[in-house]
Design a protein around this motif. Structure first.
Motif, short mmCIF file in Angstrom:
data_model
loop_
_atom_site.label_atom_id
_atom_site.label_comp_id
_atom_site.label_asym_id
_atom_site.label_seq_id
_atom_site.Cartn_x
_atom_site.Cartn_y
_atom_site.Cartn_z
N MET A 245 15.43 -17.58 20.00
CA MET A 245 13.99 -17.41 20.13
C MET A 245 13.66 -16.44 21.25
SD MET A 245 12.64 -21.20 19.36
CE MET A 245 11.13 -21.00 20.16
N SER A 246 14.20 -15.23 21.17
CA SER A 246 13.84 -14.26 22.18
C SER A 246 13.25 -13.07 21.48
CB SER A 246 15.08 -13.86 22.98
OG SER A 246 15.96 -13.15 22.15
N ALA A 247 12.41 -12.35 22.18
CA ALA A 247 11.77 -11.20 21.58
C ALA A 247 12.20 -9.96 22.36
CB ALA A 247 10.27 -11.35 21.63
N ARG B 54 3.11 -3.63 26.66
CA ARG B 54 2.13 -4.68 26.88
C ARG B 54 1.02 -4.56 25.85
NH1 ARG B 54 -0.96 -6.36 32.42
NH2 ARG B 54 -2.95 -6.61 31.40
N ARG C 150 8.61 -5.29 24.65
CA ARG C 150 7.66 -4.49 23.90
C ARG C 150 6.59 -4.00 24.87
NH1 ARG C 150 6.07 -7.99 19.55
NH2 ARG C 150 7.82 -9.32 20.07
#
Lengths: 283, 357
Positions: free
Chosen positions: B1-3, B8, B6
């Protein structure tokens, strides 16, 4: 020194006492998991620790003072709660719901700050719901929704976080997702976590401190899972005969229930017997 | 569950941020809520101009303006200051008070039907007024006091019966409907016991009307609004959080019991004060906050737009009944009753469809 503890609390609702003279201490920086059979008072204890239920007797102590002596907002800046049942207002977006976690940090005339925005974005990124920010909560799946509520609790940015059955209604992969996320939060951000869980094996795997409650809200044992989770304890607390073996993946205790004692009957025979029993009970 | 990292993104929340006083004050407002409020306000202003200038004695805007600043003739003073202005102000005040009361009660009960006219508070106020008229032979002021007491007592009884374990919601609505039905019977009984002229007076009061009211009612209602509206507005955010449920709200730092009790008392006070001033005006408290919330597409109660919309609805309704049905105007309660009834039916049909599909 423990920041959060319950001292001789009697808990209950009108006309029904759930626990009497219950004392628990939540070790600082621990991932504490509370387990116990249905209706043993786990959630009630958690509600009292979060100050959403006032003890009938005794006191919950936060940072050395009775939790009831704080202002509500002050408590909410120190500990957060992910409740079991919460209802999202119709049509609310994910971002707006998560942003509500910032309430204790806001004032009537200061309803949004850069800190708020940072906390909300971080919480949504951690829980992997950032892409859903503009979606209505009503339209999400159960797993997504649970992560949104978790994000709301995380956005609150409290050093202590209480979670009431955070894995209910989730399938096993989402359960593991949530628990891994919590473990990571605990390891990386140094938050103290307190969760009520049903699954003993998950509890043993993720907890650093385990509290087992007996029916009637009595602490049967507490300590590191490896010491607490024994065959005797499970038999004592749940009335279930079992074996406890090392989890092949992590080495933590793993509970394997025994089949009820029967004769040399085959599996098929045992099932038929059970069905007969049920039929007789109905008749 | 990591993104992955990106850039802001834009603020993840809806609404616009309004920064005032060098950033020391930051408010979040929904553009659609603002639009609903502004349009409602415009309707109130236009309605005010029409109601002050037209009627049996048409006046120009200049004449009205002169009269308002004390430069009018005797006859324009009578028409504007004694007949039209108090009536207009009463329509605005009663509409706003009922709408806010409905918005708060609907939010607290998490139920569209949890508005003061559905759950018996308004009927209770009527009972109080009837007791004053029929039993005590009270005049205008006594009737208002009776309505106020009747409304508050009924609210206490309904809330007391609905209290207990768990959240009230539907329970409050059902008990309120039950109590309201009983009080309705009491009201009819009171009228049958009265002497003929008293009964006629009482029946007229029961229809909800803005005629034959004067500055006394306007001032009394203004006092109630000045006292209670700030209390409600200051608690608006806590009210929105309460809609998540008691425990989630408590976890976020809302003092649940206190917030609920204060909001409840303020809402009951507003409904009772409005009823004391104008008699029972049906359905406005149900419809105005719902329409405002839907038009605003807001997930929180929209109190200010509700108040303005409620005022606009009552000003327009009163204009309609006085101007369309001149020279024998209908009581405005009949108009809001008809319109509100239609709205309620539409609402129930939609809810019913929504729950079956």
């Amino acid at each position: 020194m423990t920041r959060l503890l319950a001292q001789d609390v009697t808990l209950g609702y009108e006309g029904r006492t759930v626990a009497t003279d219950l004392s628990v201490a939540i070790p600082d920086d621990s991932f504490t998991v509370i387990v116990g059979p249905n209706a043993c008072g786990k959630s009630t204890l958690l509600a009292a620790l979060a100050r959403v239920l006032a003890p009938q007797e005794g006191a919950v102590v936060l940072d050395g003072h009775a939790i009831s002596s704080y202002r509500s907002k002050e408590v909410a800046r120190r500990l957060g709660l992910l409740p079991q049942t919460a209802s999202a207002p119709g049509g609310i977006t994910v971002g707006d719901l998560v942003a509500r976690g910032r309430y204790p940090h806001q004032q009537l005339l200061k309803q949004w700050s850069d800190d708020d925005e940072k906390a909300v974005v971080e919480a949504m990124t951690l829980t992997n719901v950032a892409d859903l920010a503009d979606r209505a909560v009503d339209e999400l799946s159960g797993g997504q929704r649970q992560r949104v509520w978790l994000a709301m609790a995380l956005a609150q940015e409290t050093p202590i976080l209480l979670l009431d059955e955070p894995t209910t209604y989730l399938d096993i992969s989402h359960q593991v997702d949530v628990l891994e996320l919590l473990a990571r939060l605990h390891d990386e951000s140094g938050r103290t976590l307190v969760a009520v869980l049903h699954d003993l094996n998950q509890a043993a795997r993720y907890a650093t401190h385990l509290i087992a409650l007996r029916p009637g809200g009595v602490v049967a044992a507490s300590g590191p899972p490896a010491e607490v989770l024994t065959e005797e304890l499970v038999t004592d607390v749940y009335g279930l005969a079992c074996r406890v073996v090392p989890d092949p993946e992590t080495g933590t205790p793993m509970v394997v229930p025994r089949r009820p004692l029967r004769g040399p009957a085959s599996e098929k025979g045992a099932r038929t017997g059970a069905a007969d029993g049920a039929l007789r009970a109905d008749g | 569950m990591s993104a992955p990292p990106r850039p802001r993104p834009a603020p993840p929340v809806t609404g616009r941020l309004v920064r005032l006083a060098g950033g020391r004050v930051t408010l979040r407002v929904g553009p659609r809520s603002v639009a609903v409020g502004v349009v409602s306000l415009l309707v109130v202003v236009v309605g005010a101009v029409v109601s002050l200038t037209t009627g049996e004695a048409p006046l120009s805007l200049v004449e009205v303006g002169e009269t308002l600043v004390g430069q009018g003739s005797r006859s324009t003073e009578f028409v504007v200051l004694t007949l039209r202005l108090p009536r207009l102000l009463l329509a605005i005040g009663v509409g706003a008070a009922l709408a806010v009361s409905g918005a708060v009660l609907q939010s607290l009960s998490r139920n569209v039907l949890g508005s003061p006219d559905v759950i018996g508070f308004t009927t209770g106020a009527a009972t109080g007024a009837l007791v004053a008229i029929v039993v005590l032979g009270a005049t205008t002021l006594g009737t208002s006091v009776g309505a106020l007491i009747g409304g508050v007592v009924t609210a206490l009884v309904v809330v007391g019966l609905a209290a207990g374990r768990g959240t009230q919601g539907l329970r409050l609505v059902l008990i309120g409907i039950g109590v309201g039905a009983m009080l309705l019977a009491v009201n009819s009984w009171l009228i049958t016991r009265a002497a003929l002229q008293t009964a006629v007076d009482a029946q007229a009061w029961l229809l909800g009307d803005l005629s034959n009211r004067g500055w006394t009612q306007v001032v009394a209602l203004a006092v109630a609004l000045v006292l209670l509206l700030p209390i409600v507005l200051a608690g608006a955010r806590r009210l929105a959080l309460l809609e998540l449920g008691d425990r989630p709200a408590g976890g976020l730092g809302v003092d649940v019991t206190r917030t609920r009790n204060v909001a409840l008392l303020a809402a009951v006070g507003l409904a009772a004060a409005a009823t004391a001033a104008a008699g029972p005006i049906p359905f406005l408290a149900l419809a105005a906050p719902q329409i405002a919330r839907r038009l605003s597409r807001s997930a929180t109660p929209v109190l200010v737009p509700s108040a303005l919309l409620g005022a606009a609805m009552l000003v327009v309704s009163d204009l309609a009944v006085t101007r369309l049905f001149a020279p024998v105007p209908l009581p405005v309660g009949v108009a809001t009753g008809l319109l509100g009834g239609l709205y309620l039916i539409a609402l129930l049909v939609r809810m019913w469809r929504g729950s079956t599909t």
